[in-house]
Each structure stands twice: as C-alpha cells, then as structure tokens.
Design an enzyme around this catalytic site. Structure first.
Site, PDB file in Angstrom:
ATOM      1  N   THR A 170       0.870  -1.184   0.000  1.00 45.00           N
ATOM      2  CA  THR A 170       0.000   0.000   0.000  1.00 45.00           C
ATOM      3  C   THR A 170       0.905   1.231   0.000  1.00 45.00           C
ATOM      4  O   THR A 170       1.322   1.685  -1.055  1.00 45.00           O
ATOM      5  CB  THR A 170      -0.967   0.000   1.204  1.00 45.00           C
ATOM      6  OG1 THR A 170      -0.235  -0.197   2.406  1.00 45.00           O
ATOM      7  CG2 THR A 170      -2.008  -1.095   1.052  1.00 45.00           C
ATOM      8  N   LYS A 196       3.634  -7.074   3.978  1.00 40.96           N
ATOM      9  CA  LYS A 196       3.500  -5.648   3.707  1.00 40.96           C
ATOM     10  C   LYS A 196       3.297  -4.903   5.021  1.00 40.96           C
ATOM     11  O   LYS A 196       2.803  -5.461   6.002  1.00 40.96           O
ATOM     12  CB  LYS A 196       2.349  -5.350   2.740  1.00 40.96           C
ATOM     13  CG  LYS A 196       0.994  -5.790   3.142  1.00 40.96           C
ATOM     14  CD  LYS A 196      -0.013  -4.803   3.648  1.00 40.96           C
ATOM     15  CE  LYS A 196       0.214  -3.371   3.367  1.00 40.96           C
ATOM     16  NZ  LYS A 196      -0.805  -2.554   4.126  1.00 40.96           N
ATOM     17  N   THR A 207       0.266  -4.359  12.190  1.00 38.27           N
ATOM     18  CA  THR A 207      -0.785  -4.283  11.189  1.00 38.27           C
ATOM     19  C   THR A 207      -0.135  -4.565   9.895  1.00 38.27           C
ATOM     20  O   THR A 207       0.671  -3.800   9.406  1.00 38.27           O
ATOM     21  CB  THR A 207      -1.405  -2.917  11.105  1.00 38.27           C
ATOM     22  OG1 THR A 207      -2.022  -2.688  12.332  1.00 38.27           O
ATOM     23  CG2 THR A 207      -2.455  -2.901  10.018  1.00 38.27           C
TER      24      THR A 207
END
Lengths: 420, 420
Positions: A170, A196, A207
């Site tokens: 992202t 990621k 996260t």
C-alpha cells in the site's frame, strides 16, 4: 525508505542449529518453496497503474495456520478466512490492495466470498480451499467489476512471488520478501514469505499482511505453535504508529512437497523449523519497521536485565513506540531523557538508579545518571540509518528486542492525505 | 495554536447547580482567589529572554492536595513535593521551566530542596511549606546559579497569576488560566487555576503541570476526593502524543480566606465546589489539547451508549490518541474508517453492526455501515478549528468525552529539534 546493507544480515547467512543448516536464499520469496506459484495484475483498484490483485497457489493441498487481527472490527476477508481455516487446510490465497473491504457489512462478506470463488474457478479448486486477503482504505466497497475482470489476467508462475510482493503493497516503498533453505537430519526444505506494512503497525500482530510458505511436511498442531512463537519475536515486536488494523493476518501454508517425515513438536527438525521460521519473520518484521510510513531510520530497542520476558518485551515496545523518542531520532536530537521517560511509563517495574542506557555503543546513562560522552560520536550514531538503543535494567536476566522507525514530517503528510 | 471562540463556552458561563451559581471570571487565573499572589522573572534558564522562574504564594496557610505522575521515573521536584504534601499543607510553590530536573540523581534532589529554601527565604516561611515544580528538558542539571540570582527578582502581586502562567510554558504557544466565582447557600468563593501542556501528554494525569487555588475552606479529605474526580473528567481525558512525563503534577491549595464553613463531602456546598472545580479543570484541559505541539485543531471525542463509564473513557481516549485519526483530521481527510479501526482496537467490547459514527452533526456510519453524506458539508466540519467526533456504541448508557489535537508536520519538527 531505508536501505539495509547486506552486511547487517551477514550473521544470519549461515546459522547452525544442532545438526541443522539454515541459509538465506538470494532473491528468495513466497514461491521459493517447491510447488508454490503466484502472479499478479494491475486491476485498477489502486489509482495508479500498479499491481493490486494477486494469487498464491500451491500445487498440493496445504496444512495451514494463521493469526488474525485482535481488532474487534474485523474486515470481511478476515472473517471469511478465519472461518475457512478452521479446517486447517488451504490451497490458494487471493489478495488485493487498494481497498480493505472493512466496515462493509453483509455486502463485504458477499464480495469476499465472490473473490474466493473467482480465484477458485481460475485454478480449478473448491472455493472452500481459497483464502482472501485485502488491504487498503477502510469503508469502501470492493470494486467487484475490476476484480472480476482482473482475476483472469493473473498468470501464475514459480517466480511470481516477486509480483505478489508488489501487489500487496500500500504505502510500502519496497517489497518485503525472503526465503531460507533448511537442511536438518538429512531432510531439506524451504520456508519463504512475503509481507507488507507500513501504517497502522503496532504489536498484537502489528498491522500487516504476511503470507508464509513451506514445502516441509508439518504436523498442523506444531505449525500453529511455531507460527505463534515466530510472530511473538518478530511482528509482535514491531511498532510504527500504535494503530492496529481490522485486516491483520499472518498465514503459513505447508504443502509437504519436500517429502520429509512430518515435523512434530519437540523433534530436532522442529527446532530447526522454528529457528528458520523465526529468521524469516524477523527479517520481514525489520523490513516493515525500516519501511514504516515516512521512515528514514530503523530503530532497534533491546531491553536486557528485565525480571521477565514479558516485562522486557513491554519495555522495548513502549520505547520503540514513543512518538517523542521517534521524533528525536528523526532529527538526530540526543534527547535521551525521552527514552528514560518512556521506559518509566511502560508499566514495567524499573529502578531509576539501576538503569544503564546505550545509544549504539555509547553509554549515556549509567545507574540512572547521565555520563559524559562525545557528542560528536553520539550524533554519528543518531545519523545512521539504523539506530540501536540498549537499555540494561539490571533487575534480572530477560531480554527482548523491538523494532520501529523514526517519526517524520512525511508520516504526517502521507496520513493526512490518504483518501484525498 | 487554536483560537477558541468564547461562544463555545457560553453554556458554561452560568451554570446552576442546586442552589449554586458558578460564573467564569473574565481574565481569571491562579491569583483570582483571595490571598493568592504570584510573580515571575526571566532567569535565563530558557534560551530566549522569556519568563521561566515563578512563585505562587498564599497569605494564609493552605490545605493542599495533589496528584503526581504515574511514571516510575520521577523528577526530583516531584519526589520532594510528594513527600512534603504528606502533611496536607503548603503555603507556596516555586516553579521553573526550561529544565525538568529529571534523571538528575542525588544532585537533582539537593537542587530541588535548595530551590524551595531560596523561595521560602524570600517569602519568610519554612521550606517545609514550599513545593517545587519543574518542567523542560530531562537529564540536565538545574542551573542553580541562575535560580539563585533570579529568585530575588520575582515580585509577587495579586495580579501576578498571568506572569506565572507564562513562566511555566514550554512549547505552549498560549498561557492557560481561568477562574470561576461560586455562590452557594450564602457562601461565596473562587476557584482558579493555571496549567501548561503541551507535549508528552497522555491520560494518567496527562503530562502537564497544573496549579489550582481556592479561597474556600475545604476539608482536606474532600479536597483530595474532589481533585481526583475533577482530574478524571479533564486532564485524564486529554491526549496529545501518548507519552507521559516524569514531572506531571496537579496541585490544589485552599487557604480558607473566603470565611465559609469547611466544605465537607456530601454537602450542598461540596456539590457546587465539585462542579466548579470540574469546569476549571475541563477548561484548562481543553486549552492544553487545543494547544498541543503543532496543533491546528481541537478534537473532541464523545463516546456514548457504552456498557460502563470505564469503557466509554477507554474508547474515547483511544480514538483521540490514534496517530492515524489525528493525521487524517489534520489534513481534513474524511477517512472515518480509521475511527472505526481505533475503537475496534481499544479493548472495549464493541459490536460493529451497532455503531453509529458522527463527525460534527453528520452521520457517516449507521449500524456499522457507511451512509451517504454530503462530502462538502463533511469537509466543512473537518476544516473547523474544533472537530467533534461522536461514537454511539448502542450497548449501554455510559458516556465520556476526551480531547486531543491533530497531528501535524510541525509536531514532528518541534520534537525532532527539541534539544538541538
């Protein structure tokens, strides 16, 4: 973005465990283990023309275990994957970035299920064996027309792990992937992974998304246990910003194509497997920390001399999460008092007059008191791309290490304009 | 810096409690109550030519109560003041900014004691009745020669509260002070206060200094209780950056010069005193939040429909502390998914399908699902200098409000160059 020179990892290149040999594989990734294929396409979910839809597929059915977000708001793909993994089996994972499919209600669940069906059709398996992983903006519906059109464009290959690594990014500036080859008691197998970051990162699984693969044959009970242990020393010791997301997931799939006897808890092979898995996860965790949103430096906090591992972990995580510590290190500001303040508020019983504090190899506090040091040398430590902080509590023997990154103006800029 | 228009406080201007009347005093402060005098000087502890050394003095001995930092690393002035307050009495407070006198060992304790002695000499009281408050950089020794030279320059006056308010500022851009006049059952008294922020601010007393004064006669048992209650709904509901400091202290001194009968717990007067003290503390807490380091907006998060007050408080504090929520509001980015993610990770039991979320008066989520709204109107709410966030959990009846500020590039800039 942080450039991590290979030399920092030299001590991982060859690790001997009992009779085992663990070697990092050059350009290794999630398809390094036998029988794993992957691919990705630019389906148009992200605004720019970037890879955003991918598939991971195993030629043989896998024993599979996962850890999921502790957030009580769970994204639809998490709900679906969590339910499907009760079987302990999976054969494929369909992945998208650009949209988290979180806070999307019943429609979100239907969309996640359809995503799995589309993927299952493409590779000719049952949808029940396909897991779904999504990451991106919360609260928007999945653009299903793009996913329907895109899924057929994904071409699987044994080298496709690198594409997949880019498709799950992202705000990451770099793909995160690695693999190790393990040789133990005459058996040989590979463990690889892709992950990621890079915002909403905090302990409790951080996260993140992480997909791990191995061609070893692994008992499902031990697989669960090994994953939990590896995550505890890696992703659970990374903090970027104190936020945790509804989409966190760390998955491991073991397809058994290496042909070894099943690895059972307590065996010599299990020890080697655990150590190799730890190394893969720590490598990926450090890459996530160093590539935190807006990061220019990797911070590594090691707390030693704690009364217990739990306290060592808590203290290390608190220091590496402190916005004031992170901002000071960003500016190369030798404000070590903030490190003392952070460990003091961590909830860990500390005795001020026993604490020694090191920045790099430079002692700045001994027995709770400032000591004189070369400011020039200290500024050298702080201007490096990796800043090691060492806290010796002198209360016990437990040690833990946590990783994070500096807090930069760019972090704020990225996160104040994420949707606009 | 946030400009708070007076209109937001109109509803506080006159509050009727039982038979009581509570009115904010124009330009009120810590010396509004009878018999309190203060003053400050620029002793040279701060780099620039700014007020940095001050004194608060009561003409009559005071009942005094305080709450101190929960950080296990406690600054020398905290250790000293905490010990002296065991008597429940105090008559003066000497204050400096620019140096926290924290992590300074035995020398720090000696310096704090000397500071109290110098002040005691100046006003002709026993050092045992003088408290010490310091704020600023951690780990540097107090520049005692500057303090010795400066203390004689402080001129006390009944209007000196405003000087004191500026003398305790660090990175604050505005002084924070207020006072209310209370009339209850024929008695009249004043409660005033002064506070400073504005970094290292987090629940558990936030990180701050606050001195409260009243000319009411107050039973010491009730004074403790009232302070704890007021702090719980004010300073303990403010978060700037998740860090807490070794120097936190909230002190209240009651000198009895109003001549009322002692206020005892459970009385009508006690109810009015509590409400007035709450208002003073909430006013100061909001000023601290709105003037957080680098802040351009005050964020007010109200969680209602929680199963318990503790859960309402935890949820509100978690949302207002989230770096991602704070950064989004800084940029006026309508990324409400981050608010849902923050409440989800707060540890409070929430049911996604029951949550309603409001930004200002605009509902963006109903029963856990996005609802359509005017993006133009929402951007209007987000561009205001006060951004109210309302979360209705629909699980119970408890409500709590927390305050914070946006996260700006300037916060990072300030904190990456604090010492350099």
């Amino acid at each position: 973005m942080v450039k991590i020179s290979l030399s920092c990892y030299v001590h991982y290149d060859i690790v001997l465990v009992m009779e085992a040999r663990i070697e990092f594989i050059a350009s290794g990734g999630v398809t390094s283990a036998q029988g794993f294929n992957a691919g990705a396409t630019a389906a148009g979910i992200k605004k720019k023309d970037a890879l955003d839809l991918g598939l991971l597929f195993s030629e043989a059915p896998c024993a599979a275990a996962a850890l999921f977000t502790t957030n009580r708001i769970k994204a639809a793909p998490v709900v679906l994957s969590q339910q499907r993994l009760k079987s302990g089996r999976a054969v494929a994972v369909v992945v998208n970035s650009g949209c988290a499919n979180a806070c999307t209600g019943e429609q979100g669940l239907r969309d996640a299920a359809e995503m799995a069906e589309l993927a299952a059709e493409g590779v000719g398996v049952s949808p029940e064996e396909v897991l779904v992983v999504s990451t991106g903006v919360i609260g928007l519906p999945l653009p299903m027309e793009l996913i329907r059109a895109g899924i057929g464009q994904v071409i699987l290959s044994g080298d496709g792990g690198h594409e997949l690594a880019r498709a799950i990014m992202t705000t990451d500036t770099l793909p995160k992937e690695t693999a190790v080859a393990v040789s133990v008691d005459g058996s040989e197998f590979i463990i690889g992974g892709v992950a990621k970051g890079s915002g909403m990162i905090h302990p409790n699984l951080a996260t993140l998304l992480c997909l791990l693969t191995t061609d070893a044959t692994v008992d499902i009970g031990f697989l669960h246990l090994a994953l939990r242990k590896a995550v505890d020393v890696s992703f659970n010791m990374v903090s970027i910003d104190g936020d945790t997301s509804p989409n966190d997931m760390v998955l491991i799939m073991a397809n058994g194509l290496a042909g070894n006897e099943p690895i059972l808890q307590g065996s010599n092979q299990a020890g080697a497997f655990q150590q190799a898995l730890d190394q893969v996860c720590i490598y990926l965790a450090k890459r996530i920390a160093g590539d935190g949103e807006g990061a220019s430096k990797l911070i590594e906090v090691t707390v030693s001399g704690a009364p217990s591992i739990a306290e060592a972990r808590l203290a290390a995580r608190t220091v590496v999460s402190s916005p004031l510590v992170k901002a000071a290190i960003h500016g190369g500001d030798p404000n070590w008092g903030r490190i003392m303040a952070a460990v003091g508020r961590s909830g860990v019983e500390v005795v001020e007059s026993k604490i020694d504090l090191y920045l790099g190899n430079i002692c700045v506090v001994r027995e709770g008191r400032p000591v004189s040091f070369s400011k020039r040398e200290l500024l050298g430590v702080l201007s490096d791309s990796e800043v090691p902080i060492g806290l010796q509590l002198n209360l016990g023997t437990a040690t833990a290490t946590a990783w994070g990154c500096d807090l930069s103006e760019e972090y704020v800029t990225i996160n104040s304009q994420y949707m606009t």
